[in-house]
Design a protein around this motif. Structure first.
Motif, mmCIF file in Angstrom:
data_model
loop_
_atom_site.group_PDB
_atom_site.id
_atom_site.type_symbol
_atom_site.label_atom_id
_atom_site.label_comp_id
_atom_site.label_asym_id
_atom_site.label_seq_id
_atom_site.Cartn_x
_atom_site.Cartn_y
_atom_site.Cartn_z
ATOM 1 N N GLU A 1 0.837 -1.064 0.154
ATOM 2 C CA GLU A 1 0.011 -0.134 -0.021
ATOM 3 C C GLU A 1 0.819 1.193 0.002
ATOM 4 O OE1 GLU A 1 -3.786 -1.731 2.050
ATOM 5 O OE2 GLU A 1 -2.834 -0.526 3.240
ATOM 6 N N GLY A 2 1.976 0.986 0.891
ATOM 7 C CA GLY A 2 2.904 2.246 0.731
ATOM 8 C C GLY A 2 3.383 2.620 -0.723
ATOM 9 N N TRP A 3 4.010 1.473 -1.452
ATOM 10 C CA TRP A 3 4.357 1.413 -2.562
ATOM 11 C C TRP A 3 3.368 2.225 -3.641
ATOM 12 C CZ3 TRP A 3 7.123 -3.813 -2.570
ATOM 13 C CH2 TRP A 3 8.358 -3.949 -1.979
ATOM 14 N N LEU A 4 2.093 1.652 -3.428
ATOM 15 C CA LEU A 4 1.028 2.198 -4.365
ATOM 16 C C LEU A 4 0.362 3.398 -4.010
ATOM 17 C CD1 LEU A 4 -0.057 -1.443 -5.230
ATOM 18 C CD2 LEU A 4 1.495 -0.154 -6.450
ATOM 19 N N SER A 5 1.034 4.059 -2.974
ATOM 20 C CA SER A 5 0.259 5.182 -2.266
ATOM 21 C C SER A 5 -0.164 6.319 -3.292
ATOM 22 C CB SER A 5 0.973 5.858 -1.276
ATOM 23 O OG SER A 5 2.340 6.007 -1.584
ATOM 24 N N GLU A 6 0.799 6.462 -4.380
ATOM 25 C CA GLU A 6 0.790 7.597 -5.178
ATOM 26 C C GLU A 6 -0.584 7.161 -6.049
ATOM 27 O OE1 GLU A 6 4.131 7.370 -7.797
ATOM 28 O OE2 GLU A 6 3.079 8.415 -9.472
ATOM 29 N N ILE B 1 -3.067 5.414 -5.201
ATOM 30 C CA ILE B 1 -4.341 5.215 -4.115
ATOM 31 C C ILE B 1 -4.646 6.738 -4.090
ATOM 32 C CG2 ILE B 1 -5.008 4.970 -1.881
ATOM 33 C CD1 ILE B 1 -2.997 2.367 -1.838
ATOM 34 N N ARG B 2 -3.721 7.609 -3.763
ATOM 35 C CA ARG B 2 -4.213 9.080 -3.578
ATOM 36 C C ARG B 2 -4.470 9.644 -4.853
ATOM 37 N NH1 ARG B 2 1.101 10.157 -1.842
ATOM 38 N NH2 ARG B 2 1.565 10.923 -3.796
ATOM 39 N N VAL C 1 -8.173 1.597 -5.171
ATOM 40 C CA VAL C 1 -8.706 1.680 -3.940
ATOM 41 C C VAL C 1 -8.380 0.352 -2.961
ATOM 42 C CG1 VAL C 1 -10.953 1.940 -2.534
ATOM 43 C CG2 VAL C 1 -10.681 3.008 -4.791
ATOM 44 N N ALA C 2 -7.677 0.447 -2.046
ATOM 45 C CA ALA C 2 -7.292 -0.494 -1.262
ATOM 46 C C ALA C 2 -8.513 -1.267 -0.384
ATOM 47 C CB ALA C 2 -5.903 -0.373 -0.339
ATOM 48 N N ARG C 3 -8.618 -2.442 -0.384
ATOM 49 C CA ARG C 3 -9.473 -3.056 0.645
ATOM 50 C C ARG C 3 -8.864 -4.151 1.130
ATOM 51 N NH1 ARG C 3 -13.352 -3.260 -2.834
ATOM 52 N NH2 ARG C 3 -12.856 -5.434 -3.643
ATOM 53 N N ARG C 4 -9.122 -4.562 2.795
ATOM 54 C CA ARG C 4 -8.548 -5.673 3.277
ATOM 55 C C ARG C 4 -9.992 -6.545 3.608
ATOM 56 N NH1 ARG C 4 -2.927 -4.732 6.302
ATOM 57 N NH2 ARG C 4 -2.171 -3.042 4.971
ATOM 58 N N GLU C 5 -9.750 -7.929 3.607
ATOM 59 C CA GLU C 5 -10.936 -8.606 4.182
ATOM 60 C C GLU C 5 -10.343 -9.874 4.842
ATOM 61 O OE1 GLU C 5 -12.785 -11.508 0.628
ATOM 62 O OE2 GLU C 5 -13.850 -9.416 0.710
ATOM 63 N N LYS C 6 -10.875 -10.277 5.891
ATOM 64 C CA LYS C 6 -10.725 -11.275 6.623
ATOM 65 C C LYS C 6 -11.059 -12.709 5.828
ATOM 66 C CE LYS C 6 -10.165 -10.807 10.962
ATOM 67 N NZ LYS C 6 -10.450 -10.472 12.398
ATOM 68 N N VAL C 7 -10.019 -13.807 5.673
ATOM 69 C CA VAL C 7 -10.532 -14.889 4.971
ATOM 70 C C VAL C 7 -9.813 -16.006 6.151
ATOM 71 C CG1 VAL C 7 -10.395 -14.279 2.621
ATOM 72 C CG2 VAL C 7 -8.181 -15.229 3.787
ATOM 73 N N ALA C 8 -10.705 -17.265 6.131
ATOM 74 C CA ALA C 8 -10.310 -18.419 6.850
ATOM 75 C C ALA C 8 -9.645 -19.336 6.124
ATOM 76 C CB ALA C 8 -11.493 -19.019 7.548
ATOM 77 N N LEU C 9 -8.453 -19.663 6.627
ATOM 78 C CA LEU C 9 -7.578 -20.722 5.777
ATOM 79 C C LEU C 9 -7.589 -21.991 6.964
ATOM 80 C CD1 LEU C 9 -4.465 -19.038 4.176
ATOM 81 C CD2 LEU C 9 -6.590 -19.751 3.103
ATOM 82 N N GLU C 10 -7.125 -23.263 6.420
ATOM 83 C CA GLU C 10 -7.197 -24.348 7.269
ATOM 84 C C GLU C 10 -5.878 -24.904 6.547
ATOM 85 O OE1 GLU C 10 -10.425 -26.452 8.223
ATOM 86 O OE2 GLU C 10 -9.525 -27.869 9.214
ATOM 87 N N GLU C 11 -5.095 -25.488 7.314
ATOM 88 C CA GLU C 11 -3.972 -26.143 6.802
ATOM 89 C C GLU C 11 -3.794 -27.328 7.729
ATOM 90 O OE1 GLU C 11 -0.482 -24.027 5.164
ATOM 91 O OE2 GLU C 11 -1.377 -22.171 5.972
ATOM 92 N N SER C 12 -3.428 -28.383 7.291
ATOM 93 C CA SER C 12 -3.232 -29.684 7.980
ATOM 94 C C SER C 12 -2.197 -29.535 9.130
ATOM 95 C CB SER C 12 -3.241 -31.211 7.237
ATOM 96 O OG SER C 12 -2.450 -30.803 6.040
#
Lengths: 186, 176
Positions: B38-43, B45-46, B51-62
């Protein structure tokens, strides 16, 4: 590659080709990925968003295409292993039969002489994937870490672990490892 | 092996036996990566181009069980979406992998590898132990290209360290 070597890996190579063909079909289906193309595709695939908003439909269609890609990856990993197992299963009975015959005819020691044929493995011991991999692995240079990773990728795919994420081992890594195992062992 | 390297290795070995610590290290590295991206791409974004967006995802690893992690997306012009999608930490050739792709074109995406294991970086085989994030370009399109890449036992393009310049070049490539 000699024709004999190609023959040994033929089932695996076929599975690998099918994976690539499926993937290419998906890419072709998506075409250039333009909005117009995706909206048309949404009609065909039934991915038109309930909201009726064009942007939602585009997103839903793109997500559906990615989900198909993941499914192709998972199923291809299972297919590659199925081809690997079939390759050995068709040869193991002959190998076991020959090993049993040699032991029966040439076993010299009095030690366990009555049970000498039980010293040779039976076909049933190779019913599961893990014993088969453990049996074949020493012939090749594929590391135990790689074997364990590709096997767990196969199990994850088969048992529905992380259905919405990519396989942790890529199909090409599975193909390479299984190809090396077959080439080294047969 | 120097003392510092040995002590670091000992600490990492201990962490490897502790699933919670492994998850913490992995999710932390991913969160830091997102901040950096996000810092590198701030220009852009500004300027409203991303437009940055974060969303939670559930992972499962054995190996470590289930956990939550974030996925990073950038909305781009014309409805395009750039995705950074964490795959997991139990990866064959690295300590973790994220896939980077344009939504709807996952199969032609690149990968980001965390701390690749020695000898696994394509085109950088001389590098004994690489730390940090590396970009793995997509395999060549088409069946023939992929088979040729396999027979040469490397992707058609070498892996490269993740830098702002390499990231921007890859985004351009993925956008076609």
């Amino acid at each position: 590659m000699t024709s004999a070597a190609a023959d040994r890996t033929a089932l695996l190579d076929d599975a690998w080709q099918r994976y690539n063909l499926l993937r290419m079909m998906l890419i072709r289906q998506r075409g250039d990925g333009t909005r117009q193309r995706l909206i048309r595709l949404a009609d065909e695939l039934g991915t038109t968003a309930a909201s009726g908003r064009r942007e939602d439909t585009l997103r839903k269609t793109r997500a559906a295409l990615d989900a198909v890609e993941l499914q192709i990856e998972r199923q291809s990993i299972i297919e590659l292993f199925a081809a690997f197992e079939a390759t050995f299963r068709s040869r193991i009975p002959t190998a076991i039969g020959e090993a049993g015959r040699v032991v029966r005819e040439h076993y010299q020691l009095p030690l366990l002489a009555v049970l000498r044929e039980s010293l040779v493995r039976t076909q049933g011991e190779f019913r599961e994937l893990k014993p088969l991999l453990d049996f074949v692995a020493p012939a090749s240079t594929v590391s135990s870490e790689t074997l364990s990773a590709i096997r767990s990728a196969r199990n994850d795919a088969a048992h529905g672990l992380s259905l919405n994420t990519a396989a942790r081992v890529r199909p090409e890594q599975v193909y390479r490892a299984l190809h090396d195992l077959i080439s080294a062992a047969l | 092996m120097g003392l510092k390297e040995k002590l670091t290795r000992l600490r990492e070995d201990a962490l490897d036996r502790n699933p919670a610590a492994r998850i913490g290290r992995w999710t932390g590295a991913v969160a830091e990566l997102y901040d950096q991206i996000e810092g590198w791409l701030s220009e852009y974004i500004r300027d409203g181009l991303m437009v940055a967006r974060r969303e939670k995802v559930a992972l499962e690893e054995s190996v470590v069980g289930g956990y939550d992690i974030e996925r990073l997306e950038f909305d781009l012009p014309a409805g395009r979406v750039l995705v950074f999608d964490p795959v997991g930490l139990d990866i064959l050739d690295a300590e973790g992998r994220l896939d980077m792709y344009v939504l709807g074109a996952r199969s032609e995406g690149a990968s980001l590898l965390l701390d690749p294991k020695p000898g696994t970086l394509a085109g950088l085989a001389g590098m004994p132990a690489a730390r940090g994030w590396f970009l793995r370009p997509p395999l060549p399109p088409g069946l023939l290209g992929r088979i040729m890449a396999l027979s040469e036992r490397r992707p058609h393009e070498p892996d490269v360290p993740l830098t702002r310049e390499n990231l921007e070049t890859m985004i351009e490539t993925l956008l076609g």
